[in-house]
Each structure stands twice: as C-alpha cells, then as structure tokens.
Write a protein that holds these residues in place. Structure first.
Motif, PDB file in Angstrom:
ATOM      1  N   GLU A 230       1.251  -1.252  -0.204  1.00 55.46           N
ATOM      2  CA  GLU A 230      -0.001  -0.109  -0.017  1.00 55.46           C
ATOM      3  C   GLU A 230       0.409   1.758  -0.084  1.00 55.46           C
ATOM      4  O   GLU A 230       2.251   0.925   0.434  1.00 55.46           O
ATOM      5  CB  GLU A 230      -1.122  -0.374   1.196  1.00 55.46           C
ATOM      6  CG  GLU A 230      -2.214  -1.328   1.528  1.00 55.46           C
ATOM      7  CD  GLU A 230      -3.303  -1.079   1.734  1.00 55.46           C
ATOM      8  OE1 GLU A 230      -4.182  -1.863   1.877  1.00 55.46           O
ATOM      9  OE2 GLU A 230      -2.927  -0.507   2.935  1.00 55.46           O
ATOM     10  N   GLY A 231       0.131   2.618  -0.594  1.00 55.86           N
ATOM     11  CA  GLY A 231       1.215   3.614  -0.017  1.00 55.86           C
ATOM     12  C   GLY A 231      -0.120   4.416   0.825  1.00 55.86           C
ATOM     13  O   GLY A 231      -1.126   4.945  -0.450  1.00 55.86           O
ATOM     14  N   LEU A 232       0.729   5.896   0.570  1.00 54.98           N
ATOM     15  CA  LEU A 232       0.011   6.885   1.377  1.00 54.98           C
ATOM     16  C   LEU A 232       0.587   8.324   1.912  1.00 54.98           C
ATOM     17  O   LEU A 232       1.961   8.400   2.321  1.00 54.98           O
ATOM     18  CB  LEU A 232      -0.647   6.887   2.598  1.00 54.98           C
ATOM     19  CG  LEU A 232      -1.752   8.222   3.316  1.00 54.98           C
ATOM     20  CD1 LEU A 232      -2.628   8.222   2.523  1.00 54.98           C
ATOM     21  CD2 LEU A 232      -2.008   7.814   4.550  1.00 54.98           C
ATOM     22  N   ARG A 257      -3.134   4.611  -2.046  1.00 50.99           N
ATOM     23  CA  ARG A 257      -3.393   3.155  -2.670  1.00 50.99           C
ATOM     24  C   ARG A 257      -3.429   1.933  -1.913  1.00 50.99           C
ATOM     25  O   ARG A 257      -2.583   1.361  -0.740  1.00 50.99           O
ATOM     26  CB  ARG A 257      -1.532   3.073  -3.848  1.00 50.99           C
ATOM     27  CG  ARG A 257      -1.499   4.103  -4.580  1.00 50.99           C
ATOM     28  CD  ARG A 257      -2.751   3.938  -5.283  1.00 50.99           C
ATOM     29  NE  ARG A 257      -2.728   5.474  -6.139  1.00 50.99           N
ATOM     30  CZ  ARG A 257      -2.479   4.954  -8.078  1.00 50.99           C
ATOM     31  NH1 ARG A 257      -3.039   3.747  -8.227  1.00 50.99           N
ATOM     32  NH2 ARG A 257      -1.963   5.948  -8.063  1.00 50.99           N
ATOM     33  N   PHE A 258      -4.444   1.107  -1.890  1.00 52.65           N
ATOM     34  CA  PHE A 258      -4.730   0.347  -1.201  1.00 52.65           C
ATOM     35  C   PHE A 258      -5.009  -1.007  -1.453  1.00 52.65           C
ATOM     36  O   PHE A 258      -5.745  -1.049  -2.894  1.00 52.65           O
ATOM     37  CB  PHE A 258      -6.328   1.273  -0.463  1.00 52.65           C
ATOM     38  CG  PHE A 258      -7.367   0.967  -1.045  1.00 52.65           C
ATOM     39  CD1 PHE A 258      -8.278  -0.260  -1.627  1.00 52.65           C
ATOM     40  CD2 PHE A 258      -7.542   2.441  -1.575  1.00 52.65           C
ATOM     41  CE1 PHE A 258      -9.500   0.135  -1.934  1.00 52.65           C
ATOM     42  CE2 PHE A 258      -8.406   2.739  -2.060  1.00 52.65           C
ATOM     43  CZ  PHE A 258      -9.680   1.638  -2.613  1.00 52.65           C
ATOM     44  N   ALA A 259      -4.919  -2.285  -0.726  1.00 48.47           N
ATOM     45  CA  ALA A 259      -4.424  -3.101  -1.117  1.00 48.47           C
ATOM     46  C   ALA A 259      -5.802  -3.464  -1.457  1.00 48.47           C
ATOM     47  O   ALA A 259      -7.006  -3.369  -1.161  1.00 48.47           O
ATOM     48  CB  ALA A 259      -4.147  -4.382  -0.296  1.00 48.47           C
ATOM     49  N   PRO A 260      -6.202  -4.570  -2.336  1.00 49.70           N
ATOM     50  CA  PRO A 260      -7.874  -4.916  -3.361  1.00 49.70           C
ATOM     51  C   PRO A 260      -8.484  -5.362  -2.378  1.00 49.70           C
ATOM     52  O   PRO A 260     -10.027  -6.485  -2.071  1.00 49.70           O
ATOM     53  CB  PRO A 260      -7.181  -5.879  -4.513  1.00 49.70           C
ATOM     54  CG  PRO A 260      -5.963  -6.469  -4.463  1.00 49.70           C
ATOM     55  CD  PRO A 260      -5.417  -5.285  -3.037  1.00 49.70           C
ATOM     56  N   SER A 261      -7.936  -6.369  -1.058  1.00 55.65           N
ATOM     57  CA  SER A 261      -8.695  -6.538  -0.671  1.00 55.65           C
ATOM     58  C   SER A 261      -9.341  -5.624   1.192  1.00 55.65           C
ATOM     59  O   SER A 261     -10.484  -6.410   1.209  1.00 55.65           O
ATOM     60  CB  SER A 261      -7.933  -7.941   0.957  1.00 55.65           C
ATOM     61  OG  SER A 261      -6.562  -7.113   1.551  1.00 55.65           O
ATOM     62  N   ARG A 262      -9.375  -4.458   0.376  1.00 59.84           N
ATOM     63  CA  ARG A 262     -10.251  -3.468   1.331  1.00 59.84           C
ATOM     64  C   ARG A 262     -11.179  -3.303   0.255  1.00 59.84           C
ATOM     65  O   ARG A 262     -11.285  -2.820  -1.296  1.00 59.84           O
ATOM     66  CB  ARG A 262      -9.463  -2.395   1.794  1.00 59.84           C
ATOM     67  CG  ARG A 262      -8.150  -2.962   2.788  1.00 59.84           C
ATOM     68  CD  ARG A 262      -7.199  -1.063   3.113  1.00 59.84           C
ATOM     69  NE  ARG A 262      -6.320  -0.843   4.165  1.00 59.84           N
ATOM     70  CZ  ARG A 262      -6.252  -0.966   5.280  1.00 59.84           C
ATOM     71  NH1 ARG A 262      -6.619  -0.917   5.776  1.00 59.84           N
ATOM     72  NH2 ARG A 262      -5.105  -0.896   6.303  1.00 59.84           N
ATOM     73  N   TYR A 313       0.492  -2.771  -8.171  1.00 57.92           N
ATOM     74  CA  TYR A 313       0.698  -1.902  -7.466  1.00 57.92           C
ATOM     75  C   TYR A 313       0.211  -0.550  -8.154  1.00 57.92           C
ATOM     76  O   TYR A 313      -0.310   0.321  -7.679  1.00 57.92           O
ATOM     77  CB  TYR A 313       2.058  -1.525  -6.878  1.00 57.92           C
ATOM     78  CG  TYR A 313       3.284  -2.699  -6.208  1.00 57.92           C
ATOM     79  CD1 TYR A 313       2.249  -3.596  -5.109  1.00 57.92           C
ATOM     80  CD2 TYR A 313       4.222  -3.082  -7.069  1.00 57.92           C
ATOM     81  CE1 TYR A 313       2.954  -4.440  -5.056  1.00 57.92           C
ATOM     82  CE2 TYR A 313       5.041  -3.829  -6.196  1.00 57.92           C
ATOM     83  CZ  TYR A 313       4.621  -4.266  -5.433  1.00 57.92           C
ATOM     84  OH  TYR A 313       4.882  -5.984  -5.087  1.00 57.92           O
ATOM     85  N   GLY A 314      -0.481  -0.089  -8.968  1.00 59.94           N
ATOM     86  CA  GLY A 314      -0.810   0.858  -9.781  1.00 59.94           C
ATOM     87  C   GLY A 314      -2.416   0.482  -9.894  1.00 59.94           C
ATOM     88  O   GLY A 314      -2.716  -0.916  -9.822  1.00 59.94           O
TER      89      GLY A 314
END
Length: 365
Positions: A230-232, A257-262, A313-314
């Motif tokens: 992830e990234g913030l 940028r959040f993981a697809p589990s969220r 990642y994107g």
C-alpha cells in the motif's frame, strides 16, 4: 468493390508484430485525438472475415462468434500521454538489448499491436475471443472508453476471463490496488502578515497532517497468495492568497493506494480515522481488483505462459472487469517504470514473447 479511403492511415498486419508496434506508435494518439488510430484499427480488422467488428466512439471491439463454450476478453487502450520529442519511434541497442524507443511503446501500443495482429490472424481459436481497443484511458476516469463500454454495452465485455495488455515486462500481474484521492483542509483567520498574531495560519495548522503522512508506514497485505504494497502520500498542497496575508485555508492533496482486500468504504474509513477532526473531501475513489488467479482460465494462462504471477501495485482497468465478476490479469510487453517517461522504450524481445505466449495459449487444443 469499395474503394479504400486514401487519407486513412494504413496498418500492415502482415508485418512483424514489432513493425506493427512501430506503425501504431507513429500514429500520434494523445488522449482526445484517438479517431485516426481507431479508424486505422477498424480498417485493419475489416480484412478479417471471422470477426464481428463494432465501433463505439473511438473504441473498437472485434469478436469471434464460433459457438465455443467459453470466451476470453483481451483489451488495451490506444491513447497516450502527451508527446515530448519522443516521436517518431526509432530502434536503439543498449547493453546488447534492442529497444523500440518512443511515446506509446510501453504504455501501451506494443500490447495493442500484439492484440491486433493476433485478432486478424487467429481465425480458429480454441475459445471465442473478444478483442477491445479503447480510448481515453490516460485522462479522467469518467471519459474512459472501457468504462463507457461497461456502462452502455456490458454484453461486449462478457467473458470467463480477461487479459488487460498493460505493460508488465511480459510477466503476469494479478489484480490491482485500489485508489483514493482526498483533499484534507485546515482553516484559519486572515490577517496582515505584519500583525500575524491577530490571525490564525491555516498552513501552519496543516503541519500535523504532513507529520502523519511522513510517519506512515505502508502495509504489505497478502491477497490470494500475492503481496500488495500500500501507499499513502501527499501529492499536492495549496494555500495562501498573497505574500503579505496570513492564509485562512490550506489543502493537502492525499493519495492512498490500498490493497484489493479493502473495500472503498474501508479505505475511506481508514483515511477518516487517520485524519480525524479535519475537513476531508474524497475527490476520486476506485475499487481494486483481487488477483483472480484461482479461476480456471487464469490458471491455464499462467501455466501456458510460464513464470510466477506478481501483484500489480497501481490501479488498472482490470478493476472494471472485476466489478463485472470477470477474473482478469495484466499481461503485456514493456517495463511499467518506463510508462510516460521521456525515454519510453520497450525491448523488442518482450513484444515477440507476448505474441508467442498469447498465440500459443489461444491456439492450444
């Protein structure tokens, strides 16, 4: 017999896939200027009697209707970011590797060329195939041609599995991160800067927001066997009206940028918790996509192409397929780190590798 339009750009699909990539790249198609390349692709497809060809704006769809039990969708966008003295294309060799150099070679006309050549040549694939070349991917999401097709003609996107020809270095990248952009505001009181004590500085009040961002440690989240990072980050900041006025408002533009589990709701809740008490305005929000590698055709594709699947990642348009319940992966030539770069260039070997991989998988009986 119809006469060809002499003003229409001609794409030679009998040429090598590398040469076809060069032809497509030299047709400048910055977002909003895709009509000519869409016309050329449509004309090239018209020579293939096994394809039904459909045009929607500057998106072109071609599909086989062979009555196969299953269908796969392959899609790629035809627009690019603005040119910066990197057209026309040229070939260069660096450290023994031959590259095709120029705008669009990575993002993503090499993948577009692979799809176009295979669409014309594969008259008898083992499964029915829908090929999509779409417009406006590099600009605002509301203009995205694939999104428009999903809204207006969802039946054209129907399939058991989808492949997005995003640059992945000719590896398979599953799913994608979600994307959130927020404007976080602080407020103060204007005053003359010579008498700052009678005002309240909104820019100074933003310091805790920046401190939170600087201290944030991105999570690494495993989703269906792939680890997403992830990234913030702050991606912009604005405030102040004059050099002698204490500012009464400041805005920090934050990208998460959040993981697809969220879910998107969970992503918004995370931002709300981190910046509790601040004025938060969500200005862009898109779901991620789980890898989908447990799907039958995804497993077959990975086995056929070889290698180990990686996370994306994107954010990419695989999320649009995921939203329709269609498992999808990213697969295409080019290093994604060179997308949009002034020295954008794709290894010739990766274009050829992707063509071989897809041809073998679609032709295998």
């Amino acid at each position: 017999m119809p006469v060809a339009d002499p003003t229409l750009p001609v794409l030679d699909t009998t040429a090598s896939v590398v040469e076809l990539t060069r032809q497509l790249c030299d047709l400048e198609s910055v977002s909003g200027n895709e009509a000519a390349i869409a016309d050329a692709i449509q004309a090239a497809l018209a020579t293939a009697s096994h394809l039904e060809v459909i045009r929607d704006g500057d998106a072109v769809v071609a599909r086989t209707n062979l009555g196969r039990e299953h269908r796969v969708v392959l899609a790629g966008h035809i627009d690019t970011v603005p040119v910066n003295e990197n057209l026309p294309t040229r070939f260069e060799t660096e450290d023994g590797v031959e590259y095709l150099w120029g705008r669009g070679t990575v993002d993503m006309k090499a993948g577009v060329a692979v799809a176009l050549k295979l669409a014309v040549e594969l008259a008898d694939p083992r499964i029915d195939v829908t090929w999509i070349w779409y417009d406006h991917e590099e600009v605002s999401a509301d203009l995205n041609g694939l999104g428009r097709l999903a809204r207006n003609h969802p039946e054209l996107l129907t399939g058991d599995f989808a492949i997005l020809m995003e640059p992945t270095g000719a590896d398979i990248e599953g799913g994608c991160n979600g994307n959130l952009r927020a404007e976080i505001r602080t407020f103060g009181l204007r005053a003359h800067s010579a008498r700052a004590w009678v005002g309240e500085n909104a820019i100074h009040a933003a310091a805790p927001i920046l401190a939170t961002l600087a201290a944030y440690r991105p999570q690494e989240v495993e989703v269906d066997g792939l680890v997403y990072r992830e990234g913030l980050n702050a991606v912009g900041i604005a405030g102040g009206i004059a050099g002698n006025v204490i500012p009464d408002e400041c805005m920090v533009h934050v990208n998460y940028r959040f993981a697809p589990s969220r879910s998107t709701d969970e992503a918004v809740a995370h931002i709300s918790e981190l910046f509790d008490g601040y004025d938060i305005r969500i200005v862009d929000l898109a779901d991620g996509a789980r890898p989908g590698l447990d799907a039958r055709f995804a497993q077959e594709f990975v086995a056929s192409v070889g290698g180990t699947a990686k996370p994306k990642y994107g954010w990419t348009d695989v999320a649009r397929f995921s939203a329709l319940g269609i498992p999808a992966v990213n697969y295409g030539p080019g290093d994604p780190l060179k997308a949009h770069a002034d020295d954008e260039r794709v290894p010739v070997s990766q274009i050829e590798s992707c063509e071989r991989g897809l041809r073998a998988w679609l032709s295998a009986r």
